[in-house]
Design an enzyme around this catalytic site. Sequence first.
Site, short mmCIF file in Angstrom:
data_model
loop_
_atom_site.label_atom_id
_atom_site.label_comp_id
_atom_site.label_asym_id
_atom_site.label_seq_id
_atom_site.Cartn_x
_atom_site.Cartn_y
_atom_site.Cartn_z
N GLY A 12 0.84 -1.18 0.00
CA GLY A 12 0.00 0.00 0.00
C GLY A 12 0.88 1.22 0.00
O GLY A 12 2.09 1.13 0.10
N GLY A 14 1.19 5.11 1.70
CA GLY A 14 0.64 6.00 2.72
C GLY A 14 1.05 7.41 2.48
O GLY A 14 1.61 7.74 1.44
N SER A 15 0.78 8.23 3.44
CA SER A 15 1.04 9.65 3.25
C SER A 15 2.53 9.91 3.09
O SER A 15 2.93 10.90 2.53
CB SER A 15 0.53 10.40 4.47
OG SER A 15 1.06 9.83 5.64
N PHE A 16 3.34 9.01 3.58
CA PHE A 16 4.76 9.31 3.56
C PHE A 16 5.56 8.41 2.63
O PHE A 16 6.77 8.49 2.60
CB PHE A 16 5.34 9.21 4.97
CG PHE A 16 5.53 10.54 5.59
CD1 PHE A 16 6.71 11.21 5.42
CD2 PHE A 16 4.52 11.13 6.29
CE1 PHE A 16 6.90 12.45 5.97
CE2 PHE A 16 4.69 12.38 6.85
CZ PHE A 16 5.88 13.04 6.69
N GLY A 17 4.90 7.55 1.92
CA GLY A 17 5.67 6.71 1.03
C GLY A 17 4.95 5.42 0.72
O GLY A 17 3.79 5.24 1.06
N VAL A 19 4.71 1.27 0.88
CA VAL A 19 5.10 0.17 1.74
C VAL A 19 5.14 -1.12 0.94
O VAL A 19 4.20 -1.44 0.21
CB VAL A 19 4.13 0.01 2.92
CG1 VAL A 19 4.61 -1.11 3.83
CG2 VAL A 19 4.01 1.30 3.68
N ASP A 125 -2.74 8.77 18.03
CA ASP A 125 -3.57 8.44 16.87
C ASP A 125 -4.06 6.99 16.95
O ASP A 125 -3.95 6.25 15.98
CB ASP A 125 -2.79 8.69 15.58
CG ASP A 125 -3.70 8.88 14.38
OD1 ASP A 125 -4.91 9.09 14.59
OD2 ASP A 125 -3.21 8.78 13.25
#
Lengths: 691, 364
Positions: A12, A14-17, A19, A125
Amino acid sequence: MADNYQVLEELGSGSFGVVYKGIEKSTGDLVAIKHIDLEGSDDDIQEIQQEISLLSTCKSPFVTQYKTSFVKGVKLWIVMEYLGGGSCLDLLKPGPFSEAHIAIVCRELLLGLDYLHQTGKIHRDIKAANVLLSQTGRVKIADFGVAAQLTNIKSQRMTFVGTPYWMAPEVIQEAGYDFKADIWSLGITAMEMANGEPPHANTHPMKILFHIPKAPAPRLEGSHFSKEFKDFIASCLIKDPDRRCTAKELLRHRFISRAGKVESLRELIERRQLFDASEEKADHPKYYEETMQDISPRTEQEEWIFDTVKPTTIAPPPRHTSKRQKLARIPSGGEDSPETLIQRLNLNDAPLGCASPGPYRDTVRRTPAKDRRRSSANTAIHTPSGAAAIRIPSGMTPTARRVSGQAKQPLGVDMSFGNGNSTVRRFRRVSAEQTPNSTMVSEGIAVADMQPPPTNMLPDTRDENSPPLTAGTPGVSKEVLLGRRTYSKVVDNAFQETYAQTANQAKREALARVAHAWSALDRIDPEGEFLLLKAIVEKAQSDAKLSVALGLSTPAPPATPSPVKQQRRESLAPVPGPISTPTRTPAQSRRNSSFAPSEQSTPTSSPTKQSKLVLAQNNPHLKSHHRRRQSAIVGNGGPVGGLEGGREYGYGGVDERKLPGYVRPGMEHTGMLADVLYSRWMDGLRGRWGM
Amino acid sequence: MAFLFSRNRQKGNMDLVKGTKELVLKCLAEEKPQPKTEEELARNLAQMKLVLQEQEVSPDQVLQLIQLLLQEDLLLSLANTIHKLPFESRKDTQVIIATALRFKTNSSTADEPFALNTIISQRPQLIVTLCNGYDRRESAMPCGGVLREALKYDAVAALILYDEPSAGGPPNLSRELNTSAPAKGDGVFWKFFDWIDKSAFEVSADAFNTFREILTRHKQLIATFLEVNFDLFFQKYNRILVQSDSYVTKRQSIKLLGEILLDRANYNIMTAYVASGEHLKIIMKLLLDERKMINYEGFHVFKVFVANPNKTVSVQRMLINNRERLLKFLPGFLSDRKEDDQFMDEKSFLVRQIENLPPQPVPT
């Protein structure tokens, strides 16, 4: 280091890269590897480091285990243990959990939270999306993207981060909070597992922010839930943090102490697998591909001439010998403009032509916050079933993340603020022109089977000093800029993608030659390049068959909304009015260039200087927009003006930059509704907390 | 009853510190600490941490424990052993040292909290030992955490900057600090360059954060230090950091360079830096790097050279020789940064400046 890992399919993004699943060759273990493109962001390195240092000081069976991290090229690899069971949010797809299952998950979470809290960490979170299960049913807390490490166990935090629905009242009120905030989120998560969604899931995330502090704490309703469960939720959801239980206390709660073994959670995983099978959705695993060689080398700039190294080849002959003579001839005050000009620009002066006192290039920005709260449209979302130890998109819910950046100092030292990190809020000068934001990390494309979230933008309140639409940079014609842009945003990426998708060697070569030729054209004549592309698009449009095939059939509207918005909007619902061709933001294209699926990026650059689509307040479409967006909000993290440094924002009040759904400059026109809502909300806040 | 309890606690503290000291020494002496020693030590440290965290409840207890820690010189021993401790104990140790150094009493008149003050005057070696924690991955982060907190006080920064092993280690700050003597370059401060450049990512990143803290926190101190050690510092900085093979090190250090140069307190350093053609050469190469964030950070140093009203002849010559190239290159340079108005403004300003350069270098 990287050689020790064999990278497998994508789990997947995500907001930062992105995976990936991978194998650690030295041990044979499965791992989840997060690739973060450090070039893609202006100033995230320190923030990412923070996350890593937090992760690396966690060693608990209830927390996803960090293994290592290293830099390869411009990518940071973070290696974590692989958890094959998926996130609780994934596992909720087939339906809510039974009470017995929830009790087990809650107990494991409490053990994890107890560990974190003891070592001075607040997760901030906690939600089903951030709870991962191993294949054997072990429960682990994941995603430390917004977690905080307290240096002093007694200290408090002020930062406004988290995901609205799960946020504790004291976090929203910014009155200072501590570990107890996680307990509240745990209570909400328990309700999420029981009901399939958190309380008030149908409320607008902005609205929920002032609802939570005001309304009584949510309670679990329904006769099918046991008294113990209801009481457990009630103990987590006590609005006064001082009266709320700690993780340790809750571990002794009856609901928790009678919970069963983690092994029975495997039922949830099996249930999910059956559910997936019945959905018969074909998975298209995307495999990792090494970033390919640049087929079109960027503008080849020859080396500079450093006369000590390369004595005069092309350079104007250095006149070392005549220097002395010159000196004699030039009257001391005879210099023309440069000197005088520069004199005026004393290094201590305020920077270039900038009237505002603090024209720092603010790089504080928020990461895209996405929302996938169930609207009627997304009952059957399919997400990649794998789960990584790191944030994956299947579990995307908006997480307000504070991303800090040191402001770049402008030319000259800015005296008005003194040195160092001022916490005074500064204004940033922004162009009115809409530029697809290259720093934006977008998630929409890579997981095309996800429901593309609708947009609901919040106004950029700092935009008041943005100039009206301006002409391009003086001196360079608009076409030239557009041409350059065409190349960097569209043509180059398109070539790279097509190249990546081409297997045949001969075909690849041919393609590379075209790409090379085009890059030469870009170098020499960007203007012509743009005109050429324009001509191509026009010709294609005029041919009925081609235009249908290329998706150009409806003529592009004169007012092109921004690409991102278009894309999302299109997939959301047929929008009344013109639909333009899908375009990708550069971030998306780049991010996906190496593993791009079959989807096509139509090479139409969206010219930057077209007027914006602004819905009038009385526009009949506004209402339907309103309705459609009501259920969900998407914050596109853009470079957001803000404070430098990774520090807590000390000044009182709610800072809109920290809010989820904050919009990047230039996108504000998409959210007329949000405008209204937002200002009402701000007014509400002012009244309530006496700001 | 209460006083009995309190006496017990005091005795408890004494035993705890003495016992821990013994275990630490044992741990240091053994090649590979025995599991039993480790276990016992871990328990002691966890308890010590708990006592120290009771600050509001029983400040006297905490104060007493800290005094014992100083008396037994346990902080230094702990700093020396940290890499040998089990995972959780390393974090406990970090908390213990940090809390001890931070603890403030009402009676203290010194700038620093009393324990830190004692360390600075009597055990400056502790600070150097903490820096040397960067030698190992296990100790890097706990030591770094303590250091950055202690660096809030300029005395700690001075200890690091003016450490001279050949002159007996860190300076004695109770006497006048001789800031005019140039550094030999073998003090602990200079080791940061290698820690940043050669360590694994986590260690390197943490060391860089501490390095940045040292270089930016106490303006006057660092300005004086850099003026005296200008050549040595920038020679190392350029060679090891700015031209590092590691993307992260390179990018971060160019950015930090910009921050240092544009700091008002460092005006003299900036003028000396931009006087050098060699420096300009290094920075101009950054503009041609294939990684755009390197270009971007490089630009913010480059602009200082161009905007300098008193360019030296060597800088002028280099700019003039490259005038045509620069004028061709700059308009397309990072052209996707349209939304960054400040950048665009500065870029066009630089273009104007370069256009207006005299045909030949003019001595100032």
